[in-house]
Design an enzyme around this catalytic site. Structure first.
Site, short mmCIF file in Angstrom:
data_model
loop_
_atom_site.label_atom_id
_atom_site.label_comp_id
_atom_site.label_asym_id
_atom_site.label_seq_id
_atom_site.Cartn_x
_atom_site.Cartn_y
_atom_site.Cartn_z
N ARG A 151 55.75 -0.74 -60.14
CA ARG A 151 54.93 0.49 -60.08
C ARG A 151 55.63 1.60 -60.64
NH1 ARG A 151 51.32 0.06 -55.53
NH2 ARG A 151 50.37 -2.05 -55.88
N ARG B 14 45.10 9.76 -63.76
CA ARG B 14 44.18 9.35 -62.63
C ARG B 14 42.90 10.08 -62.35
NH1 ARG B 14 42.91 8.31 -57.60
NH2 ARG B 14 42.94 6.30 -56.50
N TYR C 76 43.92 -12.02 -50.14
CA TYR C 76 43.21 -10.88 -50.28
C TYR C 76 41.50 -11.08 -50.48
CZ TYR C 76 46.83 -7.58 -50.98
OH TYR C 76 47.92 -6.79 -50.99
O1 CP3 Z 1 54.09 -1.94 -61.53
C1 CP3 Z 1 53.33 -1.29 -62.28
O2 CP3 Z 1 53.57 -0.12 -62.57
C2 CP3 Z 1 52.17 -2.16 -63.02
C3 CP3 Z 1 50.79 -1.90 -62.26
C4 CP3 Z 1 50.55 -2.64 -61.04
C5 CP3 Z 1 49.58 -1.96 -59.98
N1 CP3 Z 1 49.41 -2.99 -58.88
C6 CP3 Z 1 49.25 -0.93 -60.28
C7 CP3 Z 1 48.45 -0.23 -58.75
C8 CP3 Z 1 50.82 -3.81 -60.56
C9 CP3 Z 1 51.78 -4.83 -61.22
C10 CP3 Z 1 50.37 -4.12 -59.22
C11 CP3 Z 1 50.45 -5.44 -58.51
C12 CP3 Z 1 49.60 -5.52 -57.16
N2 CP3 Z 1 48.80 -4.71 -56.81
C13 CP3 Z 1 50.42 -6.09 -56.05
C14 CP3 Z 1 51.60 -7.12 -56.00
C15 CP3 Z 1 52.85 -6.13 -56.15
C16 CP3 Z 1 52.88 -5.59 -54.87
O3 CP3 Z 1 52.85 -4.53 -54.75
O4 CP3 Z 1 53.39 -6.34 -53.65
C17 CP3 Z 1 49.53 -6.24 -55.04
C18 CP3 Z 1 49.70 -6.76 -53.63
C19 CP3 Z 1 48.23 -5.45 -55.62
C20 CP3 Z 1 47.18 -5.03 -54.69
C21 CP3 Z 1 46.97 -3.22 -54.43
N3 CP3 Z 1 46.78 -2.48 -55.36
C22 CP3 Z 1 47.01 -2.81 -53.15
C23 CP3 Z 1 47.33 -3.34 -51.92
C24 CP3 Z 1 46.74 -1.52 -53.40
C25 CP3 Z 1 46.72 -0.28 -52.41
C26 CP3 Z 1 48.04 0.18 -52.08
C27 CP3 Z 1 48.60 1.27 -52.73
O5 CP3 Z 1 49.77 1.43 -53.42
O6 CP3 Z 1 47.75 2.23 -53.03
C28 CP3 Z 1 46.74 -1.15 -54.82
C29 CP3 Z 1 46.45 -0.13 -55.83
C30 CP3 Z 1 47.34 0.09 -56.76
N4 CP3 Z 1 47.71 -0.79 -57.91
C31 CP3 Z 1 48.06 1.32 -57.22
C32 CP3 Z 1 48.67 1.21 -58.35
C33 CP3 Z 1 49.48 2.28 -59.22
C34 CP3 Z 1 47.65 2.78 -56.48
C35 CP3 Z 1 46.49 3.20 -56.60
C36 CP3 Z 1 46.15 4.71 -57.01
O7 CP3 Z 1 46.63 5.35 -58.06
O8 CP3 Z 1 45.79 5.30 -56.05
#
Ligand code: CP3
Length: 351
Positions: free
Chosen positions: A29, A42, A156
């Site tokens: 992340r 964003r 999911y």
């Molecule tokens: O690591 C990186 O910077 C690359 C991009 C990346 C994102 N998600 C961007 C993201 C990667 C590799 C993921 C993987 C991901 N997504 C996982 C596996 C890794 C982990 O964290 O366990 C999972 C379970 C997801 C599903 C997901 N996406 C959830 C549950 C959420 C909401 C939680 C949150 O943090 O808001 C997301 C959203 C998400 N994916 C964000 C980002 C930067 C936040 C979105 C925003 O900008 O509001």
């Protein structure tokens, strides 16, 4: 097209088993809400999925942490839930809550999903993001593609949202094994095609995120964490033998032992529930490991961050290691603490 590149990049050298004096570093992340420049892009994109599907903007946020910190790897900006969407599930994000999907729990819903070969039209912008990144990244920076592992993606798709204990997915596994297995198989096939296309578009390494592997116990861990990873990795290795693969069976505990051998992964990523000292003895003995600083240190910083960073570097100093967090950096992290972590890493230890 992927090519046989000489392994000069530090991440690729570590993944090939080299023990480097300073471990290469990136962060899960690393492109995220803790960075003001991410929040600005964003806001410009409007919402998270538009950001994922607009290649110029997705490439821009991928590059932001590279410019700011000089990480050794860039990870594609996308999400593990884009594949379910490409398979035909509805997907949306509720601000402040997280993802929502239409659910798959019956044979009739399963039958409505697209075939694994039909995902590429939806995912084409992701491949375009990778092509842009290959042209824009510094020569020394490795480009990492990724996908969710089948179990995590299935949790999911079955529940329609994140669930603390993955109960709906465990329930389907127990109540309708045939539908559950069909879903796992469809995601597995889709993931092979998705990661192959990412490699064709320029990913030099791919990572499989099994964020919820920790809730699979005993035989279920072998059947739904180990076996799908092995199937995906063996298919990718047949097509792209020189592309290293990182597996992240998060919170697998004892399941980390032998995971690389059992799946063919080149590197196992470690969460911070296991100690670096234990993992050095029981996991790093099989090859490269990645991890495992607790993400909370990016919020609190200070002497604890410096000490923990040095402890992890020392613990893994006898073998190949890529420094990373045990899970994603959180939105409340202080960007200055990331700089302190990198400075600590790159300052040679006294002894
Ligand atoms: O690591 C990186 O910077 C690359 C991009 C990346 C994102 N998600 C961007 C993201 C990667 C590799 C993921 C993987 C991901 N997504 C996982 C596996 C890794 C982990 O964290 O366990 C999972 C379970 C997801 C599903 C997901 N996406 C959830 C549950 C959420 C909401 C939680 C949150 O943090 O808001 C997301 C959203 C998400 N994916 C964000 C980002 C930067 C936040 C979105 C925003 O900008 O509001």
């Amino acid at each position: 097209m992927p090519s046989e590149t000489a392994p000069q990049k530090t991440i690729l050298r570590a993944l090939r088993g080299e023990n480097l004096p300073i471990p290469p570093v990136w962060m899960m992340r690393q492109a995220g809400r803790y960075l003001p420049e991410y929040r600005a892009t964003r806001a410009q994109a409007g919402d998270f999925l538009s950001l994922c599907y607009t290649p110029d903007m997705a490439a821009e946020v991928t590059l932001q942490p590279i410019r700011r910190y000089g990480f050794d790897a860039a990870i594609l900006f996308a999400d593990i839930l884009l594949l379910p969407q490409a398979l035909g599930a509805d997907l949306w994000f509720v601000t402040g809550e997280g993802p929502r999907l239409s659910t798959i729990t019956t044979p009739a819903e399963m039958a409505k999903l697209k075939s694994a070969d039909d995902v590429h039209e939806t995912l084409a912008p992701v491949y375009e993001t990778l092509r842009i990144l290959r042209g824009a990244l510094p020569n020394e920076t490795t480009l990492i593609g990724f996908a969710g592992a089948p179990w995590t993606v299935a949790t999911y798709m079955i529940a329609g949202r994140g669930t603390p204990d993955q109960a709906p997915a465990h329930a389907l596994m127990n109540e309708d094994r045939a539908t559950f297995d069909a879903l796992i198989e469809r995601i597995t096939e889709g993931t092979i095609g998705y990661l192959s296309a990412q490699i064709e578009a320029g990913a030099e390494v791919v990572k499989l995120f099994d964020s919820w592997a920790g809730s699979l116990k005993g035989d279920a861990f072998n059947r739904y964490a180990v076996a799908p990873a092995r199937q995906i990795i063996s298919a990718l290795k047949t097509r792209y033998p020189h592309i290293p693969i990182i597996a992240f069976p998060r919170e697998a505990g004892q399941g980390y032992v032998g995971f690389a051998k059992a799946t063919g992964a080149d590197c196992v990523a470690l969460d911070n529930s296991v100690s670096a000292e234990w993992a050095a003895e029981h996991v790093q003995c099989d090859g490269c490991v990645q991890g495992n600083l607790a993400p909370g240190h990016m919020v609190t910083g200070g002497a604890d961050l410096v000490r923990e960073t040095q402890r992890i570097v020392r613990a893994f100093s006898a073998g190949p290691h890529i420094f990373n967090l045990g899970h994603g950096i959180t939105p409340d992290a202080n960007p200055d603490n990331v700089a302190l972590m990198i400075e600590t890493l790159r300052t040679p230890l006294a002894d």
